[in-house]
Design a protein around this motif. Structure first.
Motif, mmCIF file in Angstrom:
data_model
loop_
_atom_site.group_PDB
_atom_site.id
_atom_site.type_symbol
_atom_site.label_atom_id
_atom_site.label_comp_id
_atom_site.label_asym_id
_atom_site.label_seq_id
_atom_site.Cartn_x
_atom_site.Cartn_y
_atom_site.Cartn_z
ATOM 1 N N GLY C 246 51.079 36.379 37.362
ATOM 2 C CA GLY C 246 51.019 35.920 38.678
ATOM 3 C C GLY C 246 51.918 34.736 38.631
ATOM 4 O O GLY C 246 52.632 34.314 37.794
ATOM 5 N N THR C 247 51.790 33.884 39.839
ATOM 6 C CA THR C 247 52.801 32.821 40.099
ATOM 7 C C THR C 247 51.631 31.662 40.173
ATOM 8 O O THR C 247 50.570 31.645 40.711
ATOM 9 C CB THR C 247 53.395 32.554 41.579
ATOM 10 N N TYR C 248 52.469 30.604 39.352
ATOM 11 C CA TYR C 248 51.541 29.530 38.869
ATOM 12 C C TYR C 248 51.975 28.294 39.416
ATOM 13 O O TYR C 248 53.233 28.151 39.530
ATOM 14 C CB TYR C 248 51.333 29.365 37.481
ATOM 15 N N LEU C 259 45.010 21.486 50.206
ATOM 16 C CA LEU C 259 45.784 22.708 50.426
ATOM 17 C C LEU C 259 44.705 23.640 51.028
ATOM 18 O O LEU C 259 45.243 24.592 52.094
ATOM 19 C CB LEU C 259 46.185 23.326 49.164
ATOM 20 N N ALA C 262 44.573 22.939 54.907
ATOM 21 C CA ALA C 262 45.613 23.646 55.760
ATOM 22 C C ALA C 262 45.118 24.998 55.703
ATOM 23 O O ALA C 262 45.452 25.759 56.881
ATOM 24 C CB ALA C 262 46.820 23.317 55.247
ATOM 25 N N ALA C 263 44.661 25.839 54.811
ATOM 26 C CA ALA C 263 44.442 27.145 54.694
ATOM 27 C C ALA C 263 43.409 27.461 55.799
ATOM 28 O O ALA C 263 43.314 28.506 56.291
ATOM 29 C CB ALA C 263 44.245 27.741 53.275
ATOM 30 N N LYS C 266 44.457 27.806 59.099
ATOM 31 C CA LYS C 266 45.310 29.039 59.355
ATOM 32 C C LYS C 266 44.214 30.220 59.216
ATOM 33 O O LYS C 266 44.528 31.063 60.228
ATOM 34 C CB LYS C 266 46.281 28.829 58.215
ATOM 35 N N LEU C 267 43.531 30.412 58.427
ATOM 36 C CA LEU C 267 42.505 31.488 58.210
ATOM 37 C C LEU C 267 41.487 31.677 59.302
ATOM 38 O O LEU C 267 41.358 32.733 59.635
ATOM 39 C CB LEU C 267 41.993 31.391 56.788
ATOM 40 N N PHE C 396 39.928 24.604 45.538
ATOM 41 C CA PHE C 396 40.685 25.502 46.555
ATOM 42 C C PHE C 396 39.566 26.330 47.131
ATOM 43 O O PHE C 396 39.150 26.378 48.262
ATOM 44 C CB PHE C 396 42.115 26.233 46.245
ATOM 45 N N TRP C 428 47.284 26.766 38.126
ATOM 46 C CA TRP C 428 46.418 27.403 39.210
ATOM 47 C C TRP C 428 47.571 28.737 39.529
ATOM 48 O O TRP C 428 48.509 28.752 39.981
ATOM 49 C CB TRP C 428 46.372 26.675 40.448
ATOM 50 N N LEU C 430 48.283 31.388 41.761
ATOM 51 C CA LEU C 430 48.183 31.297 43.326
ATOM 52 C C LEU C 430 47.809 32.566 43.634
ATOM 53 O O LEU C 430 48.370 33.621 43.318
ATOM 54 C CB LEU C 430 49.563 30.652 43.618
ATOM 55 N N PRO C 431 47.012 32.448 44.755
ATOM 56 C CA PRO C 431 46.391 33.750 45.369
ATOM 57 C C PRO C 431 47.567 34.292 46.073
ATOM 58 O O PRO C 431 48.320 33.538 46.764
ATOM 59 C CB PRO C 431 45.188 33.281 46.147
ATOM 60 N N GLU C 432 47.367 35.829 46.556
ATOM 61 C CA GLU C 432 48.214 36.282 47.415
ATOM 62 C C GLU C 432 47.423 35.768 48.799
ATOM 63 O O GLU C 432 46.323 35.915 48.931
ATOM 64 C CB GLU C 432 47.868 37.815 47.339
ATOM 65 N N ILE C 433 48.385 35.585 49.885
ATOM 66 C CA ILE C 433 47.798 35.111 51.083
ATOM 67 C C ILE C 433 46.873 36.230 51.682
ATOM 68 O O ILE C 433 45.805 35.727 52.178
ATOM 69 C CB ILE C 433 48.721 34.831 52.108
ATOM 70 N N LEU C 436 43.149 35.931 50.616
ATOM 71 C CA LEU C 436 42.174 34.747 50.790
ATOM 72 C C LEU C 436 41.150 35.161 51.934
ATOM 73 O O LEU C 436 41.334 36.041 52.560
ATOM 74 C CB LEU C 436 42.995 33.702 51.608
#
Ligand SMILES: Cc1ncc(C[n+]2csc(CCOP(=O)(O)OP(=O)(O)O)c2C)c(N)n1
Ligand SMILES: Cc1ncc(C[n+]2csc(CCOP(=O)(O)OP(=O)(O)O)c2C)c(N)n1
Ligand code: SF4
Ligand code: SF4
Ligand SMILES: [Mg+2]
Ligand SMILES: [Mg+2]
Lengths: 652, 337, 652, 337
Positions: C246-248, C259, C262-263, C266-267, C396, C428, C430-433, C436
């Motif tokens: 994954g991306t960290y 963060l 903000a999420a 959006k969510l 998060f 961390w 990062l989760p896929e958007i 979420l």
């Protein structure tokens, strides 16, 4: 104490009873609280044991004649030792339709209802929502009250006629109608009327003598009307109760707290500084003690609750005994400052007169749901003892005890009372002044080797050094301190040790506090454990159970936190523990977590006390439950008119 | 009161605690002024109490060797109320900041002002929250970039002098951390005032708001940007005192005395019962007009603590020292034999 | 990732290690946090697993060079999965004598200490209290450090010389010395330096390029000095850890909360309104999200904590998701308003970044002692759920979960983090958007049959009707309400039923919340039960114990109140329960009272996390204790340097 | 905004809740004024929010048929801040008392004032705590006997107009419960003001402080004891408008226009940037001089909620609508394959 001077044209039987419960109910403007109070004082002086329960409308003044505007006052007076204002009235005096409607559900068939017929007119019936098909109807006419003994009196007419000689306006005349009703009750229960006459004269003073005379005339009119007409058929006598020798007065809980604060100043020879902000039902404490300016007691009405507690703590720093009082919402605001009191180890008394919540809740109703707020409601580990009063008169002793702990252990202390204790009253056998507890206050004065956080090795209390004393200059505050010097310390080990030290200091009070009141068999199938204002109901229920031959004991906490050291041992002797509370099981939680014992929780959150009978039923029920069993607060509640918890759901 | 102790010196008011402000912080100068003034007041050392809330400024009590209470954020005036009422013999001083006094503590401050509680408040105004590392405060300017306003402050600030006058403070003054003589004399004046004394002190926070007052107090420009209020004297400023302030209608205006000599400059009267003129000159906009320092207002009124005591004494004089037995045994009594 | 471009004149062995702990320590002005952060980022990008622990001085800025002025940053980086920043540093970098003195007790014999010799001069030694008989002495000269590997470097000289070309003032040059030290560490552990170079260029920007260049030069100087001189004899390599694909990014707890807010906007497609008042260690949340104005997130710095929570709740009424954040003392101030949120049944997120207490306490240190304040610290029965984060990155997910509960159940929710999570960091993934969680918000819009207190039959949540919607005009407030209509009601039975209804609504979350993390044998002699930031230490200790062959499981709560419905069942499978907490046994109390289970409490209140080793010792100890036994929090504490609780007593 | 609904009437703003004030209470008249004004403002019914704290006065929301929030004691301005910032389209009104607004709520009030939050505050000043049955409030006179001051109040009261001006309120006015025309027009003016509007309303509590304002507002004497502030008009009062107010030095004085005709009466300018003159005439002592009613001050300033939105919009315009992925995936990233 004889009322013979009023003549007795009709002959009546006079039956002796051992107790009676009367409820006066009317509009807020009808003077029900005064009426109830007068009956109370007269019965107290007559020598009955008694207990009262006033029931105000919520803070707002509801429109006259409406259901929310109904004000009530219940008094139980007896020829024996009693503990509660009684479950169900023997007599309801209903000054208007709204009062009848609100109170009728509490009246059992066969009981007496006195109604003021003058108010059962369309306009008033409408306000009381006696409406059918858009039209008012009169419950006095539709046989719905046939199962009661309804006594119809036109109190308005009696008031107006009896007060004619005194040149009152019609409105003023009508205001006397409560005394007509009171006079009738005095006759019915064979009470002297001269105490009320005397009080009326004092109350109105020489300037308003004609008002006093008018009310006295109304009172007598009621008395004579009851006597001469055959209204009640019979008369009752409730002989004095066998009471402990001594001098008595009637006292309400808030009043007892106020008296104790004056006493604390005298007994400790240390000024008391009381800072408060008005809130129902705590305000009366401020009102009362603001008269005691010649008792070494200063009062300060602050701009809010935070300012009040901070001013009180500032005064403690300066060498006074700082006191503040409020109710739930106000206590919530004080918690940050109480944490500072924990850290600075200064004495502080925080009085919480609990009321229905959460939030603004039911401000004029009673509840005991602030216990956990007091025990745990501060940031971080900020241990604080909690003392709780169990009856109006007990508020006096508990207040002194709370002050004693505060100055002995240099700690904030909560005193818990509630709306029921605050406004309820009972006869109080006045203590001899020399028997009052000592409250030792010691101020440091010797600068030699002075350290602001030096401690008494036994209590672990730090010294109290007051500003103005030469050589003891020192600085305190809310940052963690090095023990001894009191200097700021960020040392991790010091912090750990100070957190524990403060906790051990408070834990130590478990060995130096008022022991629980224990009563009944010292071991057996069941003990009813309580705290606070449920004492009366529990005692009544336990005594009834015992009278039925059930082996039930009672254990009542006067010191709630830390739990008294002896409690575990006491409870271990019983197979079952029942904990009735006017909350959702707060003591139940403390007992479970501290003592790891199982217990049956029994909860009622209706803004009013347990009735003896519902407690008795519960006792019988629990006796049939498994030994060493447990019931969660949500599982077990007092029954009420409304058996189902209704939930309005969306849609549908 | 104990007789004045003539031998007190500045050193007597130093504590053994290391002073923990950033090097270069304006707080040092204020501490210095306090320690210089206290020994001159004829008050024994043990009769002082320094109270504070939380903030860099609120560390003051730890550094003044007398009684001290470092309380909680914003509540110093409330603590001081309890202390002063409990023992009116104490000389009670509050050290506070623009955040502590005006943000969380605003209510206690204005109530202590209206009551005229006899305490002295030194408000270190650095127009920033120092201790919490640089958020804007209620005295920060609109548009200021701070930790909590990356795009600039949108709140209008308080004018602390206006607020104090509006709340009825009986003594209102302003001074500057770096003007030690002026500061010392203002503190002395505050000490001499019987009643609530509010002193706003421009204070430089060289870490989070460095130079906030440079446009007013830098040595070279100070004379042109500050005007000193002196009782009974006309409002003149400038190095050569060649500029003055007078009223044009209801608005203050600057006159160049070199070109326009005039005798209608405002003559300062700190005892003026109405605060309106003080209010007016406190509205002179920064940069455009000089900022007044010195005593805006000093009027006599009964103090809260004094009246509270007086009432208690009167009640005691009338009713006699309360007897506990009389109190408990009052109302309707009855005996059970 | 190769640094080969810097030449390598001396040959060194390069040993492979699986983990290293470095602690950078110096004066607050020495830039230790930046240094640590750079090492962290570089190691993260390099692919190590890691955990960090910054340690600030208390809020006040202590004088330079003094013991209270010492600032530290510990990083543990590893070729394997790790959970804590490590118990004991392998390398201590001490920038001045004070840093050496403060940190030495944590360094085991044989470990490496890098000292900046330039600061070991009388003036600095005095400030660090290296004093004997009124004179300064130098610990580098008296053999007291003989058991350590002491590396002496004149960092000042290296800084000044390396930065000469850039025309800095001497003060500016000296400020680069932390980068010299960082360069040395980069060489020692074979890390690439270009990330830091890049960061320096960005940080200083084109306007201050010479400062960037100077720092880069200092960084390289350190690197080369370590390489060319034979300072360390050997070099180490810590290979990347096997980590999930994954991306960290590296994330600190406060950052993750920001963060997530903000999420959440959006969510949920609903604006977030954040109102706060600065307080350590919560302020950074406000700082960060005040940049997110283009994410549907407004921030308001209020005049105090009460205003903040009230504004947030006002915003919730108006149809935003109201959020407030603070630490213990500020949370204490908010409790009255949170009670109103309970009564009005509006969503509200209250973030409590816990710190050392009571009162102002130890503002920059960590603690988990606000749990009971959150669970019980409101007047009357005001049930509120509590969610707790267990690691910086977990902040998060927990924040989103807390928002989900708030809007689904129309209730205030506490999110508990602490100083350790807030400022500590970890990689961390990062989760896929699209992965979420959904946050469903439904606003009422249909006026037909609208009732403000109509409920969802399953969740018992009331409807959310926002001002501005035609036909839904209604009034709410803090007085008890009639279910359905929401009208004021003083009816006793309604009150009882509403108190229970609110409690049942929250109790229901026990079935709809994040289950506990359970790990290890699903039954056996011992389970270690925890919550919050102790997850890392507990996991480390439990894994060590398992490695030793001990049968130990771990159960960690992410939802603390109500306790998850499954918890009782889980715990019942183990013979012993051990509950380590950084307080005096708060979860222990909840578990005992709710589940009636016995448990061993293990407490440490030192403002810092448990070490893996002290937890491991405790695990071994408890395994020898009686099954189903219990230890009270006051009886069992983590050991510390200071074994005895000292108490300064009066007199003597 | 939705287009103004022309058909709204007073009745639309009545709720089905029984009004629970004491018969004869001044609150009825204020409620009546509110219900009369709301339908005239061109604002749809659902866009009003009435917020309050706790007190008799704070029952207001229950009786106005729109959105309402009866919050906790003293905090209405804070709730209003959240409501207005969350939805600036709403017309937000606060009903509060002298205790709720000035005692426990003083801080929130002055901060909302300084920020110029766009809300309208109606402060029912009855100089007493009504709901808790008769303790003194911060506007009660010194010496007053109340439940909590059996020997008389020792606190100096606030002058609410002074406090509002000191805190920087942009609209400050005063009216009287029984002067319904005046009250209605002041409420209309408040509604029209963009920004914080503070309206002090003299309100009679006939139960606990009956007749508190009789010496000012009784029909027969009203003209001599109140002076109406009208923009652009000289300050005249008396039945025949035969008395006036002018300045003598910095102090207001009364002139009898019959004996001393003069053209230097104060001509009221509510837009005057400085509040000093408003401050001055608000200090005229009760009984000795007439009390001003009407609008003391009405000046334009950016509103807090407006600026907050504006900033957010600007940031969005500059940086674009935030993308969640960009935000999470920012800083130093690395991939593990
Ligand atoms: C209840 C509470 N809220 C917040 C804080 C955090 N805090 C401490 S000081 C401070 C502001 C300090 O600003 P100021 O009063 O201007 O003092 P300065 O540091 O600038 O001298 C804040 C927000 C706290 N300690 N307690
Ligand atoms: C936190 C809190 N403190 C105190 C109270 C009690 N209380 C309710 S209203 C009030 C004062 C009301 O005075 P005011 O605002 O002047 O309103 P009025 O009733 O006179 O209209 C007080 C002290 C409360 N409800 N909550
Ligand atoms: S942060 Fe600012 S105000 Fe605080 S000590 Fe440092 S320079 Fe002074
Ligand atoms: S108590 Fe006073 S203010 Fe309250 S409703 Fe009654 S008359 Fe009005
Ligand atoms: Mg500041
Ligand atoms: Mg009022």
């Amino acid at each position: 104490m004889d009322v013979g001077n009023h003549g007795s044209p009709v002959h009546h039987d006079r039956k002796t009873l051992d107790q009676v419960v009367i409820r006066f109910a009317g509009d807020s403007g009808d003077g029900m609280q005064i009426t109830g109070n007068e009956f109370t004082k007269t019965s107290a002086i007559f020598g009955n044991d008694l207990a009262t329960l006033p029931d105000f409308p919520a803070e707002i003044r509801a429109p006259a004649g409406t259901l929310p505007g109904v004000s009530g006052f219940q008094i139980r007076f007896a020829a024996k030792d009693i503990h509660t204002p009684g479950d169900e009235p023997d007599v309801l005096v209903a000054m208007n339709p709204a009062a009848l409607k609100v109170n009728l559900p509490d009246i059992r068939a066969g009981r007496t209802i006195v109604v003021n017929t003058a108010t059962f007119v369309d306009k008033e019936l409408e306000k009381a929502l006696y409406m059918k098909d858009g039209k008012a109807f009169n419950p006095l006419d539709d046989h719905s009250l046939d199962s009661y003994r309804v006594i119809r009196v036109d109190l308005n007419k009696l008031a107006i006629e009896s007060t004619k000689p005194f040149g009152l306006t019609p409105k003023e005349s009508l205001r006397c109608k409560n005394f007509v009703a009171l006079g009738m009750m005095y006759w019915l229960y064979h009470r002297p009327i001269e105490h009320t006459e005397k009080w009326l004269r004092e109350y109105f003073g020489p300037k308003k003598q004609q008002l006093a005379d008018a009310n006295i005339a109304a009172l007598r009119a009621g008395y004579h009307y009851a006597e001469t007409t055959d209204l009640f058929h019979e008369q009752f006598e409730i002989p004095p109760a066998p009471m402990r020798r001594g001098t008595y007065r009637n006292v309400m809980g808030n009043q007892a707290v106020g008296l104790a604060l004056a006493a604390a100043a005298k007994l400790s020879k240390t000024p008391v500084f009381f800072a408060g902000y008005p809130i129902t039902p705590a305000s009366d404490i401020l009102h009362q003690i603001s008269r005691y300016k010649n008792y070494g007691l200063l009062t300060f009405q602050a701009e809010d609750e935070i300012a009040a507690v901070c001013a009180a703590l500032g005064a403690s720093f300066a060498g006074s005994i700082g006191v503040t009082a409020s109710s739930g919402p106000g206590i919530a605001l004080k918690t940050e400052a109480i944490g500072l009191a924990v850290m600075t180890e200064l004495p502080l008394l925080v009085i919480d007169v609990q009321r229905g919540g959460p939030s603004t809740g039911l401000p004029t109703k009673t509840e005991q749901a602030d216990l956990l707020q007091c025990v745990f409601g501060r940031n971080s580990e900020a241990p604080t003892p909690v003392v709780a009063a169990s009856s109006p008169a007990d508020c006096f002793a508990r207040t002194l005890e709370a002050v004693r702990i505060a100055v002995k252990y240099m700690t904030p202390v909560y005193l818990l009372t509630d709306g029921y204790l605050a406004n309820g009253s009972e006869p109080w056998c006045l203590p001899e002044i020399q028997d009052l507890p000592k409250i030792d206050v010691h101020f440091q004065s010797n600068p030699e080797g002075f350290k602001p956080y030096a401690r008494d090795p036994k209590t672990l209390a730090r010294v109290w050094a007051k500003p103005g004393t030469p050589g003891l200059e020192h600085r305190i505050g809310g940052i963690e301190k090095r023990d001894g010097t009191g200097n700021i310390s960020y040392d991790p080990d010091n912090h750990d040790s100070m957190v524990r030290l403060r906790t051990r200091k408070i834990a130590g009070i478990a060995h130096d506090c008022t022991p629980p009141l224990v009563d009944g068999p010292s071991e057996g199938p069941l003990v009813v454990l309580g705290w606070g204002s449920t004492l009366g109901s529990i005692t009544g229920a336990v005594e009834s159970a015992q009278a039925k031959g059930l082996k039930v004991a009672r254990c009542h906490l006067q010191q709630v936190w830390p739990l008294p050291a002896t409690l575990g041992g006491i409870l271990s002797k019983y197979e079952r523990i029942l904990i009735p509370e006017m909350n959702l099981g707060q003591l139940w939680r403390l007992v479970r977590s501290e003592l790891a014992v199982d217990a049956y929780s029994f909860t009622k959150v209706q803004g009013r006390p347990f009735t003896t009978s519902e407690l008795l039923r519960k006792i019988e029920e629990v006796l049939k439950m498994p030994a060493h069993g447990s019931a969660h607060p949500l599982e077990s509640k007092a029954q009420s008119g409304l058996l189902q918890e209704t939930t309005e759901t969306v849609g549908g | 009161m104990t007789p004045p102790n003539a031998t007190l010196t500045k050193n007597d008011f130093k504590t053994d605690q290391e002073v923990r402000w950033c090097p270069g912080c304006g707080d040092y100068a204020i501490l210095n002024a306090v320690q210089s003034v206290f020994p001159t007041l004829g008050i024994p050392k043990e009769k002082f109490v320094v109270v504070s809330g939380i903030g860099c400024s609120s560390r003051l009590p730890y550094y003044v060797n007398t009684y001290g209470f470092h309380s909680i954020h914003g509540r110093a005036p409330a603590f001081a109320t309890g202390i002063k009422c409990a023992n009116p013999e104490l000389s009670v001083w509050i050290g506070t900041g623009d955040g502590d006094a005006l943000s969380i503590g605003g209510n206690h401050l204005i109530h202590a002002m209206r009551r005229n509680l006899d305490v002295k408040v030194l408000m270190f105004n650095n127009r920033i929250y120092g201790l919490t590392k640089g958020q804007f405060s209620p005295t920060s300017e609109v548009g200021k970039i701070t930790k909590s306003t990356p795009f600039g402050v949108v709140d209008q600030p308080f004018n602390p002098i206006h607020l104090a006058l509006g709340a009825g403070a009986t003594f209102v003054a302003r001074s500057v951390d770096v003007m030690s003589k002026h500061l010392t004399s203002v503190l002395q004046r505050a000490a001499a005032h019987r009643g609530f004394a509010f002193v706003e002190i421009y204070q430089n926070c060289n870490i989070f708001n460095d130079g906030a007052f440079d446009h007013l107090v830098e040595k070279e420009i100070r004379d042109d940007h500050l005007v000193e209020l002196e009782h009974g004297k006309p409002l003149k400023f400038g190095k050569a005192k060649d500029k003055g302030v007078r009223l044009r209608g209801y608005a203050p205006e600057i006159v160049d005395l070199k070109t326009t000599p005039t005798d209608d400059l405002i003559v300062w009267d700190e005892h003026e019962p109405s605060s309106a003129l003080a209010f007016l000159i406190a509205s002179m906009p920064e940069r455009a007009m000089p900022q007044p320092i010195g005593v805006f207002r000093a009027v006599d009124k009964p103090t809260f603590d004094g009246e509270l005591r007086k009432q208690a004494n009167e009640v005691t004089a009338t009713h006699g020292d309360g007897d506990l037995k009389d109190l408990l045994y009052s109302g309707d009594l009855w005996n059970v034999e």
